[in-house]
Write a protein that holds these residues in place. Sequence first.
Motif, PDB file in Angstrom:
ATOM      1  N   THR A 190      44.985  36.111  28.824  1.00  0.00           N
ATOM      2  CA  THR A 190      44.435  37.336  29.395  1.00  0.00           C
ATOM      3  C   THR A 190      42.953  37.178  29.708  1.00  0.00           C
ATOM      4  O   THR A 190      42.467  37.755  30.686  1.00  0.00           O
ATOM      5  CB  THR A 190      44.656  38.545  28.477  1.00  0.00           C
ATOM      6  N   LEU A 191      42.238  36.394  28.921  1.00  0.00           N
ATOM      7  CA  LEU A 191      40.830  36.124  29.229  1.00  0.00           C
ATOM      8  C   LEU A 191      40.707  35.329  30.526  1.00  0.00           C
ATOM      9  O   LEU A 191      39.877  35.651  31.384  1.00  0.00           O
ATOM     10  CB  LEU A 191      40.169  35.379  28.078  1.00  0.00           C
ATOM     11  N   ARG A 192      41.547  34.311  30.674  1.00  0.00           N
ATOM     12  CA  ARG A 192      41.530  33.533  31.922  1.00  0.00           C
ATOM     13  C   ARG A 192      41.845  34.409  33.126  1.00  0.00           C
ATOM     14  O   ARG A 192      41.183  34.329  34.157  1.00  0.00           O
ATOM     15  CB  ARG A 192      42.544  32.393  31.844  1.00  0.00           C
ATOM     16  N   ARG A 193      42.850  35.252  32.992  1.00  0.00           N
ATOM     17  CA  ARG A 193      43.231  36.115  34.110  1.00  0.00           C
ATOM     18  C   ARG A 193      42.163  37.173  34.382  1.00  0.00           C
ATOM     19  O   ARG A 193      41.895  37.522  35.532  1.00  0.00           O
ATOM     20  CB  ARG A 193      44.572  36.782  33.854  1.00  0.00           C
ATOM     21  N   ALA A 194      41.528  37.693  33.333  1.00  0.00           N
ATOM     22  CA  ALA A 194      40.473  38.689  33.528  1.00  0.00           C
ATOM     23  C   ALA A 194      39.273  38.083  34.253  1.00  0.00           C
ATOM     24  O   ALA A 194      38.683  38.726  35.127  1.00  0.00           O
ATOM     25  CB  ALA A 194      40.036  39.260  32.180  1.00  0.00           C
ATOM     26  N   ILE A 195      38.939  36.856  33.917  1.00  0.00           N
ATOM     27  CA  ILE A 195      37.825  36.187  34.591  1.00  0.00           C
ATOM     28  C   ILE A 195      38.185  35.882  36.038  1.00  0.00           C
ATOM     29  O   ILE A 195      37.377  36.077  36.944  1.00  0.00           O
ATOM     30  CB  ILE A 195      37.429  34.914  33.829  1.00  0.00           C
ATOM     31  N   ARG A 196      39.395  35.411  36.262  1.00  0.00           N
ATOM     32  CA  ARG A 196      39.804  35.014  37.604  1.00  0.00           C
ATOM     33  C   ARG A 196      39.982  36.214  38.544  1.00  0.00           C
ATOM     34  O   ARG A 196      39.537  36.185  39.686  1.00  0.00           O
ATOM     35  CB  ARG A 196      41.099  34.204  37.541  1.00  0.00           C
ATOM     36  N   THR A 197      40.629  37.271  38.073  1.00  0.00           N
ATOM     37  CA  THR A 197      40.941  38.396  38.963  1.00  0.00           C
ATOM     38  C   THR A 197      39.922  39.520  38.906  1.00  0.00           C
ATOM     39  O   THR A 197      39.862  40.322  39.834  1.00  0.00           O
ATOM     40  CB  THR A 197      42.324  38.985  38.625  1.00  0.00           C
ATOM     41  N   ARG A 198      39.178  39.610  37.824  1.00  0.00           N
ATOM     42  CA  ARG A 198      38.192  40.685  37.620  1.00  0.00           C
ATOM     43  C   ARG A 198      38.820  42.074  37.767  1.00  0.00           C
ATOM     44  O   ARG A 198      38.253  42.968  38.390  1.00  0.00           O
ATOM     45  CB  ARG A 198      37.019  40.529  38.561  1.00  0.00           C
ATOM     46  N   THR A 199      39.997  42.221  37.198  1.00  0.00           N
ATOM     47  CA  THR A 199      40.678  43.512  37.209  1.00  0.00           C
ATOM     48  C   THR A 199      40.677  44.105  35.801  1.00  0.00           C
ATOM     49  O   THR A 199      40.571  43.374  34.816  1.00  0.00           O
ATOM     50  CB  THR A 199      42.129  43.368  37.721  1.00  0.00           C
ATOM     51  N   PRO A 200      40.791  45.420  35.683  1.00  0.00           N
ATOM     52  CA  PRO A 200      40.650  46.052  34.368  1.00  0.00           C
ATOM     53  C   PRO A 200      41.829  45.843  33.410  1.00  0.00           C
ATOM     54  O   PRO A 200      41.630  45.842  32.199  1.00  0.00           O
ATOM     55  CB  PRO A 200      40.473  47.531  34.682  1.00  0.00           C
ATOM     56  N   ILE A 201      43.031  45.658  33.917  1.00  0.00           N
ATOM     57  CA  ILE A 201      44.182  45.551  33.012  1.00  0.00           C
ATOM     58  C   ILE A 201      44.118  44.292  32.155  1.00  0.00           C
ATOM     59  O   ILE A 201      44.226  44.387  30.929  1.00  0.00           O
ATOM     60  CB  ILE A 201      45.509  45.683  33.781  1.00  0.00           C
ATOM     61  N   PRO A 202      43.933  43.090  32.719  1.00  0.00           N
ATOM     62  CA  PRO A 202      43.836  41.927  31.844  1.00  0.00           C
ATOM     63  C   PRO A 202      42.615  41.971  30.918  1.00  0.00           C
ATOM     64  O   PRO A 202      42.691  41.530  29.771  1.00  0.00           O
ATOM     65  CB  PRO A 202      43.731  40.742  32.799  1.00  0.00           C
ATOM     66  N   ALA A 203      41.526  42.547  31.405  1.00  0.00           N
ATOM     67  CA  ALA A 203      40.330  42.645  30.561  1.00  0.00           C
ATOM     68  C   ALA A 203      40.581  43.570  29.374  1.00  0.00           C
ATOM     69  O   ALA A 203      40.183  43.262  28.239  1.00  0.00           O
ATOM     70  CB  ALA A 203      39.150  43.141  31.386  1.00  0.00           C
ATOM     71  N   THR A 204      41.266  44.673  29.617  1.00  0.00           N
ATOM     72  CA  THR A 204      41.570  45.614  28.540  1.00  0.00           C
ATOM     73  C   THR A 204      42.527  44.998  27.532  1.00  0.00           C
ATOM     74  O   THR A 204      42.315  45.109  26.317  1.00  0.00           O
ATOM     75  CB  THR A 204      42.180  46.903  29.119  1.00  0.00           C
ATOM     76  N   VAL A 205      43.563  44.344  28.009  1.00  0.00           N
ATOM     77  CA  VAL A 205      44.519  43.699  27.101  1.00  0.00           C
ATOM     78  C   VAL A 205      43.822  42.595  26.296  1.00  0.00           C
ATOM     79  O   VAL A 205      44.073  42.439  25.104  1.00  0.00           O
ATOM     80  CB  VAL A 205      45.737  43.158  27.878  1.00  0.00           C
ATOM     81  N   CYS A 206      42.915  41.860  26.933  1.00  0.00           N
ATOM     82  CA  CYS A 206      42.167  40.814  26.234  1.00  0.00           C
ATOM     83  C   CYS A 206      41.299  41.405  25.124  1.00  0.00           C
ATOM     84  O   CYS A 206      41.270  40.878  24.002  1.00  0.00           O
ATOM     85  CB  CYS A 206      41.311  40.031  27.220  1.00  0.00           C
ATOM     86  N   LEU A 207      40.598  42.492  25.402  1.00  0.00           N
ATOM     87  CA  LEU A 207      39.768  43.138  24.386  1.00  0.00           C
ATOM     88  C   LEU A 207      40.611  43.686  23.236  1.00  0.00           C
ATOM     89  O   LEU A 207      40.240  43.558  22.061  1.00  0.00           O
ATOM     90  CB  LEU A 207      38.940  44.254  25.008  1.00  0.00           C
ATOM     91  N   LEU A 208      41.742  44.287  23.565  1.00  0.00           N
ATOM     92  CA  LEU A 208      42.629  44.796  22.520  1.00  0.00           C
ATOM     93  C   LEU A 208      43.190  43.669  21.664  1.00  0.00           C
ATOM     94  O   LEU A 208      43.296  43.795  20.439  1.00  0.00           O
ATOM     95  CB  LEU A 208      43.768  45.602  23.140  1.00  0.00           C
ATOM     96  N   ALA A 209      43.536  42.551  22.292  1.00  0.00           N
ATOM     97  CA  ALA A 209      44.063  41.411  21.547  1.00  0.00           C
ATOM     98  C   ALA A 209      42.991  40.800  20.648  1.00  0.00           C
ATOM     99  O   ALA A 209      43.279  40.420  19.503  1.00  0.00           O
ATOM    100  CB  ALA A 209      44.610  40.359  22.508  1.00  0.00           C
ATOM    101  N   ALA A 210      41.775  40.717  21.133  1.00  0.00           N
ATOM    102  CA  ALA A 210      40.686  40.183  20.317  1.00  0.00           C
ATOM    103  C   ALA A 210      40.405  41.095  19.121  1.00  0.00           C
ATOM    104  O   ALA A 210      40.225  40.620  17.987  1.00  0.00           O
ATOM    105  CB  ALA A 210      39.429  40.000  21.159  1.00  0.00           C
TER     106      ALA A 210
END
Length: 108
Positions: A69-89
């Motif tokens: 999810t971190l890789r996808r958040a960096i690559r796409t810069r969309t809120p859903i992967p970033a949110t899931v990454c923060l929740l997982a962390a």
Amino acid sequence: MSHKPIAGLSGASLVAGIFAYTRFNSFPSLIASFGVGSVMALSSMRIRDGMEYGYEGAAASSAVLVVPTLRRAIRTRTPIPATVCLLAAASTVYYVREIAENSKHAVI
């Protein structure tokens, strides 16, 4: 000592995988999210029922979810992967602290 954070993250993982599949036709995301989400759901049930290795499974599956999810958040810069990454962390930190707390109180 709650099973609810990992249960919620399990649902978020499944929803994010379904979203990635419908939006980007990403079959690997769908398979991976169902795999990680299933481990999270199992960990939640083990924590709820007081069984062994629930916290460890929750911490491990949360940590595994952070990387893609971190890789996808960096690559796409969309809120859903970033949110899931923060929740997982946050979930990883929470359950690692629970493991440390439980091991401190363990009777040898």
